[in-house]
Design a protein around this motif. Structure first.
Motif, PDB file in Angstrom:
ATOM      1  N   UNK A 261      40.848  -5.200   7.838  1.00 44.32           N
ATOM      2  CA  UNK A 261      42.036  -5.812   8.236  1.00 44.32           C
ATOM      3  C   UNK A 261      42.820  -4.698   9.194  1.00 44.32           C
ATOM      4  N   UNK A 262      42.440  -3.504   9.378  1.00 45.07           N
ATOM      5  CA  UNK A 262      42.975  -2.541   9.987  1.00 45.07           C
ATOM      6  C   UNK A 262      44.377  -2.446   9.347  1.00 45.07           C
ATOM      7  N   UNK A 263      44.663  -2.099   8.171  1.00 47.74           N
ATOM      8  CA  UNK A 263      45.777  -1.957   7.362  1.00 47.74           C
ATOM      9  C   UNK A 263      45.972  -0.458   7.513  1.00 47.74           C
ATOM     10  N   UNK A 264      47.355  -0.164   7.224  1.00 47.37           N
ATOM     11  CA  UNK A 264      47.980   1.381   7.447  1.00 47.37           C
ATOM     12  C   UNK A 264      48.330   1.460   5.865  1.00 47.37           C
ATOM     13  N   UNK A 265      47.694   1.992   4.887  1.00 50.90           N
ATOM     14  CA  UNK A 265      48.257   2.118   3.491  1.00 50.90           C
ATOM     15  C   UNK A 265      49.147   3.111   3.286  1.00 50.90           C
TER      16      UNK A 265
ATOM     17  N   UNK B  83      57.873   3.985   5.875  1.00 49.61           N
ATOM     18  CA  UNK B  83      57.767   4.004   7.346  1.00 49.61           C
ATOM     19  C   UNK B  83      57.037   5.037   7.956  1.00 49.61           C
ATOM     20  N   UNK B  84      57.615   6.384   7.318  1.00 53.36           N
ATOM     21  CA  UNK B  84      57.287   7.639   7.858  1.00 53.36           C
ATOM     22  C   UNK B  84      55.686   7.653   7.688  1.00 53.36           C
ATOM     23  N   UNK B  85      55.391   7.305   6.442  1.00 56.16           N
ATOM     24  CA  UNK B  85      54.092   7.469   5.864  1.00 56.16           C
ATOM     25  C   UNK B  85      52.960   6.708   6.547  1.00 56.16           C
ATOM     26  N   UNK B  86      53.293   5.444   6.824  1.00 54.44           N
ATOM     27  CA  UNK B  86      52.492   4.690   7.808  1.00 54.44           C
ATOM     28  C   UNK B  86      52.511   4.745   9.286  1.00 54.44           C
TER      29      UNK B  86
END
Length: 298
Positions: A111-115, A236-239
């Motif tokens: 899914x091209x997620x940014x965990x 927000x910063x982490x992903x």
């Protein structure tokens, strides 16, 4: 967090990924219990609750296409949504077992997620130095095992206000989780029974945490909006702020794909120093109130 994102008009979808959670205090778009639940596993395989949960999580991994299909259905019309996964509380799934690591990796590819992993630690553990060091070591283990950006959170900060007398250091010390050997030396001064028996072992644990220098904590009181905004800003910063944007369909500009939301929270939130100053004011107010109460009783 679901309420905060909704109030900020940011797309959000919540997934219950805990097959043992049969009482949800939130609205979820996907409930993994529709696929498998711990009660049925315990009955059919004669397993205890912990074994049944591990089996259920492995079953979810084997049938991950079920989850991927539903995630695509629920997020197809949303502009880069936050998908919040409410995960089981059994810590071994994140520190010793590979199932959560494999699942996040597969979902990322599919899914091209940014965990971003948000690890909650009860802030009242700060009252007991050994429990705090253990919780910090668990957070470090989860960070290494999951191989994801992490936001470690000290939750229930409102309850910690009731235990200020038991804290040998200010809150910024626990949030930074640095120089834990100093905390151990304080306990040795107080002749804590665990200090003598496990002195060398505790020193080695503190040394491991300090050598990695990865763990810090974000304080959270869910009743305080600024707390929640700070945690969201950290996420927000982490992903990479990818969930802090919206899709743009502009055929005339092939490079235009995302635009940062105007109603964002990564800028404008109070700094850690500002928060800690406000927290100290609350502590002083509470202690002053306690003193006044004692005088009245006298």
């Amino acid at each position: 967090m679901q309420q905060l994102l909704t109030a900020l008009k940011r797309p959000v979808a919540v997934v219950n990924l805990d097959p043992a959670n049969d009482e949800l205090p939130y609205d979820c778009c996907i409930n993994i219990r529709e696929l498998v639940n711990v009660e049925d596993v315990m009955t059919e395989l004669d397993l205890g609750p912990n074994g049944a949960l591990v089996y259920a999580m492995e079953y979810i991994e084997v049938n991950l296409d079920w989850l991927v299909m539903r995630l695509r259905q629920h997020t197809a019309d949303l502009a880069v949504p936050y998908v919040i996964f409410d995960c089981p509380g059994q810590i071994e799934l994140y520190t010793h077992h590979d199932v959560m690591t494999r699942m996040t990796q597969q979902l990322t590819k599919a899914l091209d997620f940014r965990f971003c992993a948000v690890h909650l630690v009860d802030s009242t553990l700060c009252v007991d130095a050994y429990r705090f060091i253990s919780a910090t070591l668990v957070a470090l283990s989860a960070m290494i095992q999951l191989e994801l950006p992490h936001v470690n959170v000290l939750s229930k900060m409102d309850l910690l206000l009731e235990h200020q007398d038991a804290l040998p250091f200010r809150m910024d010390y626990y949030a930074g989780a640095a120089d834990l050997s100093q905390l151990l030396r304080t306990l040795q001064t107080l002749d804590h029974p665990m200090s003598v028996k496990f002195k060398d072992f505790n020193a080695l644990m503190a040394e491991v945490i300090e050598d990695y220098d990865l763990v810090s904590f974000e304080p959270l009181d869910v009743q305080d909006k600024e707390h929640a905004l700070r945690v969201l800003a950290r996420c927000d910063a982490a992903n990479g702020h990818i969930m802090h944007a919206e899709k743009i369909h502009d055929p005339s500009d092939p490079l235009a794909g995302l635009r940062i939301f105007e109603m964002g929270v990564s800028e404008g939130t109070e700094t850690m120093e500002e928060y800690l100053e406000r927290y100290e004011e609350r502590v002083h107010e509470r202690m002053g109130l306690g003193a006044e109460d004692s005088d009245e009783e006298g």
